[in-house]
Write an enzyme that holds these catalytic residues in place. Structure first.
Site, PDB file in Angstrom:
ATOM      1  N   LYS A 170       0.850  -1.196   0.000  1.00 47.77           N
ATOM      2  CA  LYS A 170       0.000   0.000   0.000  1.00 47.77           C
ATOM      3  C   LYS A 170       0.883   1.243   0.000  1.00 47.77           C
ATOM      4  O   LYS A 170       1.944   1.259   0.641  1.00 47.77           O
ATOM      5  CB  LYS A 170      -0.896  -0.031   1.237  1.00 47.77           C
ATOM      6  CG  LYS A 170      -1.971   1.057   1.265  1.00 47.77           C
ATOM      7  CD  LYS A 170      -2.880   0.872   2.483  1.00 47.77           C
ATOM      8  CE  LYS A 170      -3.932   1.947   2.597  1.00 47.77           C
ATOM      9  NZ  LYS A 170      -4.828   1.755   3.756  1.00 47.77           N
ATOM     10  N   SER A 206      -9.711   1.946   2.919  1.00 48.27           N
ATOM     11  CA  SER A 206      -8.823   2.674   2.033  1.00 48.27           C
ATOM     12  C   SER A 206      -7.798   1.784   1.317  1.00 48.27           C
ATOM     13  O   SER A 206      -7.195   2.231   0.350  1.00 48.27           O
ATOM     14  CB  SER A 206      -8.048   3.719   2.850  1.00 48.27           C
ATOM     15  OG  SER A 206      -7.212   3.093   3.801  1.00 48.27           O
ATOM     16  N   SER A 248      -9.860  -0.334   7.145  1.00 48.13           N
ATOM     17  CA  SER A 248      -9.293  -0.162   5.807  1.00 48.13           C
ATOM     18  C   SER A 248      -8.654  -1.405   5.196  1.00 48.13           C
ATOM     19  O   SER A 248      -8.323  -1.404   4.017  1.00 48.13           O
ATOM     20  CB  SER A 248      -8.250   0.959   5.823  1.00 48.13           C
ATOM     21  OG  SER A 248      -8.900   2.206   5.799  1.00 48.13           O
TER      22      SER A 248
END
Lengths: 476, 503
Positions: free
Chosen positions: B79, B154, B178
């Protein structure tokens, strides 16, 4: 009759701690290195970096807290103080607001012949900011983060001081305590000790505090004294004119000897303090406090008493020697080596103080080693050199820390104790000065002095004057 | 061989057996990326050349026997809020559009020690603020199961990349759900570990007291293996906790005998999509059949979790994000007059709307006069929520909850109504507030063919219990993958046809 006013002063004192590494990373705290050479992702606030607390900072803070009679918090935490400025790489400073490490202490000061306690409201740990360098020529500003993350403690006093003398006494006391603890060198000029002065005035005899101002940028005792006098006058003038003192932060300009407003209470920033989530609370056990207390070195007052008792040093001398941790360290080390504390004390009290004064130096700047001072004491006491040679040698020690034994040897300064050689010289001196010998015999005692002088000169100063005197009397 | 269809552990085994090389594995991922990336857009940065080079190096170390772990040679994505040295790390924000860290996050270093080959950085909601991956400065990521839907967020890029088989597994971060919510939306498995299990060093902070890095993969076995690799006690992270053991694969046991499962009634009331509820309760029944004892209970305080979470996370974010100011790195506005104006313009231009909203919210709740009313109250609520979970875990081994009230929403649906988006985090934020571990596992699809995820929450340090429950459940059903991936071309053709008809 004009009204009498009383000055009410409280201090916020920042002290840079003498740790080898910074408070939240392992970068060196060394002063005066090339810009941004002592930096890492943590102290430059790079994204993703995290602070890790330096345990030594906590221990120094605990030591200062204990030495200033504070209560040590069993649980203390760090908080973030949020404000934007480029010297602050994360745009927040890690400090302590809600649970500072120490509270409710005091130090005892002596000013104007009176003893008094100045209370300490609280003391907290925090990180220092970097340094901005403004390039006026290029219209740019540069940042040096070497100082970013250097550990500080801020000691906040109660408004207990009433005069410049008390403020200076308080600062000197704090400095002494902290230097003795080895927690900081407390140099105002280099910024390792900084004081902000909170000051208000009130009519003598009233209880209520007046409106206070805070003054920053005070980097010497003299500046502090001048700033206090100036601010007191300014506030009294305002009051006399029927105007109000505005609560504000003022910046002292020591060159102009005046201050100007930096920001008023209304513009005061909201720092939005909140608990620092990247650090866990510090739990301080009684055991840990006990360890720090046990490790606490002898402080000045205790040392002073011991010097008087153990070494029979007069109060005045003991006060001066212990007045500087550095000088006391030299005294104790040299005394331990040569075993003659009174002689060591004499060298410090007379010659050392004279040279310091002549050269405008502080006792902290003494650079000779106790070993060489001890050797000098031994050389003098064994009469290997006479006192005028000793003074000359000491000046060399003071200036360059030379080894007196080697120096005396190399320069042939040893007292000549060979009586045969001396007698020979004396015979020659008497023979060369028949007039003086005659004068002596006819009762002019003074004439002997001239002969001693001649003999010493012939011996190039290396004779023991007492011996010369005795021999002359015998032989004349 | 269908390399991209393999799980990470399966691929690792084949690499170990020399059936596939690390380079082949990376090439397979890069090929798949080439095929689907323009539609899915999981990545912010793809390191085409670097990945191959690293694969060669890893292969050498596999060959000389110095790398033997289950993930050696397996490609992975990270990420984009997790620092990778010399590789762009943008947090999907304009303000970090050019930022290359000088160090690698501890979790990624741990992965590299295990022989992982990092192929790129995945898209996310800007600074992890959002639940749809639509707030990224670099454009939205689409759900591989249906490109008109969001992947969740996210960590939407990481989850979409795994679902679209662009990489066998990825790292995500979870501050309020997330990892778990986008895992549910994308039909993959994701774990948010106990706070303090995976080092946060190198994770660009959103809400420091809530953030945790965790694995996202095709199945529970992979997640257990990845968590084993990334979890560590890190002296560089003061909130890192030294745990007794770091092997989570020993919990891969296909048996729920004696397991006590708590079902919070408050989580299965109105607001929960009927199809989601049905599939989750069916999965619970499966576990019951495998020997678990299931009981409903009142968790309480559920309605306070969202406000407490948004106050705390925003407060921390408002401070964490203040370092992005144009002074030292990242984006700086072009024209400015003086320092204050530079700050203002840089941050106005550099941050997106959602980030600004949370910075303002966070600054507000910390400001003098409001601190007690909002921030302190939220902290107290957080403590009470933790107590409620403590009481529950006296009675239950694991708690089962939805990962999200619905399946993946359509693109653009949430942005218009941030409050609604915030409320979508209702089932996930509590685990962050209480520091608990949670796993999201697929339990089927809804009538639209979109995946449904179920969340299993454990007590602190009891990842093994949730892994065991999830593994047992997983063994009863086959892995489903988005058809879309193989039939992308087909799908696009149909879409074009439909559009043609409409005209």
């Amino acid at each position: 009759m004009a009204k009498q006013y009383e000055t009410v002063i409280g201090l916020e004192v920042h002290v840079e701690l003498a740790t080898k590494t910074k408070i939240f990373c392992s970068c060196s705290t060394e002063f005066g290195k090339a810009p941004n050479t002592h930096t890492c992702p943590v102290c430059t606030g790079m994204p993703g970096s995290l602070p890790v607390l330096n345990k030594q900072v906590v221990e120094y803070a605990m030591a200062i807290g204990l030495a200033t009679n504070c209560e040590i918090s069993k649980i203390c935490k760090f908080d973030r103080k949020n404000y934007f400025y480029p010297d602050n790489p994360q745009n927040y400073q890690i400090s302590q607001l809600y649970l500072p490490i120490a509270r409710n202490g005091y130090v005892e000061i002596e000013a104007g012949g009176r003893k008094k306690k100045v209370r300490i409201h609280e003391m907290h740990m925090e990180e220092d900011a970097g340094k901005l360098i403004h390039d006026e020529w290029d219209d740019t500003s540069l940042v040096d983060y070497n100082r970013s993350g250097v550990p500080l403690v801020e000691i906040v006093s109660e408004p207990d001081m009433r005069s410049v003398d008390e403020v200076i006494a308080y600062l000197e006391k704090l400095r002494m305590i902290i230097q003795y603890l080895g927690a900081s060198d407390c140099k105002l000029q280099e910024g390792s000790m900084r004081a902000d002065v909170n000051l208000s005035v009130r009519e003598a005899g009233t209880e209520e505090f007046g409106t206070r101002t805070e003054m920053k940028n005070l980097n010497s005792f003299k500046a502090i004294a001048r700033a206090i006098e100036g601010e007191r006058e300014r506030q009294i003038e305002l009051i006399e004119e029927g105007k109000a003192v505005v609560q504000e932060t003022r910046r002292w300009d020591d060159n102009k000897e005046s201050s100007h407003a930096m920001r008023s209470k209304e513009d005061a920033q909201d720092y939005r303090y909140f608990p620092e989530p990247d650090l866990v609370p510090i739990v301080i056990s009684d055991e840990w406090i006990g360890q720090i207390r046990a490790r606490q070195p002898e402080l000045q007052t205790e040392k002073l008493e011991r010097y008087k008792k153990e070494f029979d040093i007069p109060e005045y001398d003991a006060k001066i020697i212990t007045g500087s941790k550095h000088m006391a360290d030299i005294f104790e080390a040299a005394s331990a080596i040569c075993g003659k504390p009174k002689k060591v004390s004499n060298w410090l009290m007379v010659e050392t103080l004279r040279l310091l004064k002549d050269q405008g130096m502080e006792p902290e700047e003494i650079s000779f080693s106790p070993e060489n001072l001890a050797k000098l004491v031994d050389l003098t006491e064994s009469r290997a050199i006479n006192s005028s040679v000793a003074k000359e040698v000491f000046e060399k020690i003071f200036a360059q820390d030379i080894d007196p034994e080697i120096y005396v040897e190399e320069h042939g300064l040893k007292t000549v104790n060979d009586e045969g050689a001396l007698e020979e010289v004396i015979r020659k001196v008497i023979a060369d000065n028949p007039k003086a010998a005659e004068d002596y015999h006819s009762g002019k005692e003074k004439a002997l002095g001239a002969l001693v002088g001649q003999t010493m000169k012939a011996m190039k100063g290396k004779a023991d004057p007492g011996l010369v005197n005795r021999k002359l009397r015998e032989m004349i | 061989m269908d390399i991209t269809g393999l799980t990470a552990v399966e691929l690792g085994k084949k690499i170990k057996a020399k059936e596939i090389s690390a380079v082949d594995a990376v090439k397979a991922s890069l090929d798949q990326i080439e095929r689907v990336e323009k539609d899915v857009h999981s990545f912010v940065t793809i390191d085409w050349e670097g990945a191959l080079k690293r694969a060669e190096e890893v292969q050498k170390r596999i060959d000389d026997g110095s790398l033997t772990g289950p993930l050696a040679g397996v490609p992975a994505a990270v990420k984009d809020n997790i620092c990778t040295k010399d590789m762009l790390t943008t947090c999907s924000s304009r303000i970090l559009e050019n930022y290359k860290p000088t160090f690698t996050a501890e979790a990624v270093r741990n992965l590299e020690k295990a022989g992982a080959v990092i192929i790129g950085k995945t898209n996310m909601d800007e600074f992890a603020m959002g639940s749809t991956t639509e707030t990224s400065y670099f454009g939205v990521t689409r759900n591989p199961w249906n490109l008109k839907h969001v992947p969740g967020g996210s960590s939407g890029g990481s989850c979409a990349a795994v679902a679209a088989q662009e990489c066998p597994y990825a790292l995500g971060s979870d501050t309020g759900g997330s990892i778990r919510q986008p895992s549910a939306f994308c039909g993959v498995v994701g774990i948010k570990p106990t706070y303090g299990t995976v080092s946060r060093y190198g994770l660009i902070a959103y809400g420091s007291s809530l953030d945790q890095i965790g694995p996202i993969a095709k199945d529970v076995t992979d997640c257990a293996a990845i968590l084993t690799a990334i979890a560590s006690h890190d002296p560089k992270d003061s909130t890192s906790i030294e745990r007794k053991g770091y092997d989570f694969t020993s919990a891969l046991i296909n048996d729920a005998a004696g397991m006590r499962i708590g079902i919070p009634k408050d989580y299965f009331t109105e607001g929960l999509d009927a199809e989601v509820k049905e599939k989750i309760l069916a999965a619970v029944r499966v576990l019951e059949e495998r020997g678990a004892a299931v009981e409903e209970f009142d968790l309480s305080l559920v309605q306070y979790a969202i406000p407490a979470y948004y106050v705390i996370a925003s407060a921390e974010a408002s401070s964490n994000l203040s370092r992005f100011d144009g002074v030292k790195y990242g984006y700086r506005t072009e024209d400015y007059e003086g320092l204050h104006n530079m700050y203002k313009k840089t941050r106005s231009e550099g941050f997106g709307a959602e980030v600004k909203r949370r910075i303002m919210l966070g600054s507000f709740v910390l400001s003098s006069g409001y601190y007690d009313a909002y921030y302190l109250k939220a902290l107290r609520t957080k403590a009470l929520i933790k107590q409620a979970f403590d009481r529950a875990f006296d009675k239950y081994d694991v708690i089962i909850a939805p990962a999200s009230p619905t399946t993946a929403l359509k693109l653009g649906h949430s942005l218009s109504d941030p409050m609604k988006m915030y409320l979508g985090d209702i089932y996930t934020v509590s685990a962050n507030l209480a520091g608990l571990p949670g796993i999201s596992v697929p339990v089927g699809t809804d009538s639209k063919g979109l995946p449904i995820g179920m969340q299993i929450i454990g007590n602190c340090f009891e990842e093994k219990k949730i892994i065991r429950a999830a593994y047992t459940l997983e063994q009863t059903r086959t892995y489903e993958r988005p058809k879309l991936v193989k039939d992308l071309a087909e799908m696009k053709r149909k879409e074009a046809e439909n559009n043609g008809k409409a005209i």
